[in-house]
Design a protein around this motif. Structure first.
Motif, short mmCIF file in Angstrom:
data_model
loop_
_atom_site.label_atom_id
_atom_site.label_comp_id
_atom_site.label_asym_id
_atom_site.label_seq_id
_atom_site.Cartn_x
_atom_site.Cartn_y
_atom_site.Cartn_z
N GLY A 9 0.82 -1.20 0.00
CA GLY A 9 0.00 0.00 0.00
C GLY A 9 0.86 1.24 0.00
N GLY A 10 0.21 2.38 -0.07
CA GLY A 10 0.95 3.63 -0.08
C GLY A 10 0.04 4.80 0.20
N THR A 11 0.65 5.93 0.62
CA THR A 11 -0.09 7.15 0.89
C THR A 11 0.65 8.34 0.28
N ALA B 274 -4.21 10.97 -0.70
CA ALA B 274 -4.63 9.75 -1.38
C ALA B 274 -3.96 8.56 -0.71
N ALA B 275 -4.61 7.41 -0.77
CA ALA B 275 -4.06 6.18 -0.21
C ALA B 275 -4.61 5.00 -1.00
N ARG C 47 -8.17 -1.39 -2.50
CA ARG C 47 -8.94 -0.34 -1.85
C ARG C 47 -8.21 0.97 -2.09
N ALA C 48 -8.94 2.05 -2.31
CA ALA C 48 -8.30 3.34 -2.59
C ALA C 48 -9.23 4.47 -2.16
N VAL C 49 -8.61 5.59 -1.78
CA VAL C 49 -9.36 6.78 -1.42
C VAL C 49 -8.54 8.00 -1.81
N ALA C 50 -9.20 9.06 -2.23
CA ALA C 50 -8.54 10.32 -2.57
C ALA C 50 -9.44 11.46 -2.12
N GLY C 51 -8.82 12.53 -1.63
CA GLY C 51 -9.64 13.62 -1.11
C GLY C 51 -8.91 14.94 -1.06
#
Length: 271
Positions: A100-102, A115-116, A124-128
């Motif tokens: 994983g990464g951030t 983002a992660a 799984r991923a999220v960005a904001g």
């Protein structure tokens, strides 16, 4: 060594690399307190200039009838003036290793992009984006994808089982039927049937209190509204109110849950 919070993740509504964080249940206004308290673990960190390397180990039993789960994690990070990045390796007992990464970028004095992602099994991923309007007000928007949620066939099978147990409980609300219904909810976890989600947050912060409305919309048709407010006075007293309302169209997870909302009030005194 001890009960520690490792802030490896940058997401608020979804934590792809929050391997050592208790899972965030946005249906529970008190869940953030448990998450900030961390979990028992052993961590060893090496920091030199902008680079850092952290090795962490945790062993936890979530229930008396469940086997103990051991977790290993390695976080290699770099923190610059406006950009922070990290690469995370993770291994849990009984599961394959994951990557994983951030990323967090301060685009201006008011705006931070984050983002992660996690490729442990299904991605799984999220960005904001978080933007501060002034010293007291800020807003956050996030989009997320949960590849570990149920696919269409598995979701349909779980929903049918849930509906059967719910009908039995409505006809005969005794302890066995209630436990079967609660077990269905625990097996799935809140809002885990959707693969895409949108999260909005507004935060108003003052010296003696704060107000934070949140909205989470997921692609199965569920919508969560949560408003938390806190006040402090006299130097030793604090109060908090949290209101949650869950809305959902027919066929969504929200429509299956027996509880559609809650109100929690608390007062704390310091000595």
């Amino acid at each position: 060594l001890g009960k520690t919070a490792l802030n490896w993740d940058v997401g608020q509504s979804l934590q792809p690399v929050g391997f050592f964080d208790p899972p965030v249940d946005l249906l529970d206004g008190a869940a953030f307190e448990g998450r900030s308290a961390g979990m028992p673990l052993l961590a060893l960190a090496w920091i030199t200039g902008p680079q850092s390397l952290t090795l962490a180990y945790a062993s936890q039993r979530v229930a008396a009838d469940r086997p103990r789960v051991e977790r290993w994690g390695l976080n290699a990070g770099w923190n610059g003036d406006s950009l922070s990045v990290a690469l995370v390796l993770h291994k849990a007992s009984g599961a394959s290793a994951g990557l994983g990464g951030t990323l967090s970028w301060t685009a201006s004095d008011q705006s931070v992009l984050h983002a992660a992602f996690s490729a442990a099994g299904r991605p799984r991923a999220v960005a904001g984006l978080t933007h501060a309007l002034d010293a007291h007000n800020s807003w956050t928007i996030e989009i997320g994808h949960d590849g570990q949620a149920l696919d269409a066939a598995a979701w349909a099978a779980w929903r049918n089982t849930m509906q059967t147990h719910r009908q039995r409980y409505l006809v005969q609300p005794d302890a066995p039927n209630r436990l079967a219904l609660l077990d269905d909810i625990a097996q799935l976890g809140p809002l885990r049937a959707a693969r895409r989600q949108l999260y909005l947050q507004w935060r108003h912060q003052q010296e003696n209190g704060s107000v934070m409305p949140q909205l989470l919309a997921v692609s199965d048709g569920s919508v969560l509204i949560n408003v938390t407010a806190g006040w402090r006075w006299g130097g030793h007293w604090a109060a908090e109110a949290a209101w949650t309302r869950l809305l959902g169209s027919a066929g969504s997870l929200a429509a299956q849950l027996p509880s559609r909302g809650s109100l929690r009030l608390s007062v704390k005194a310091g000595f």
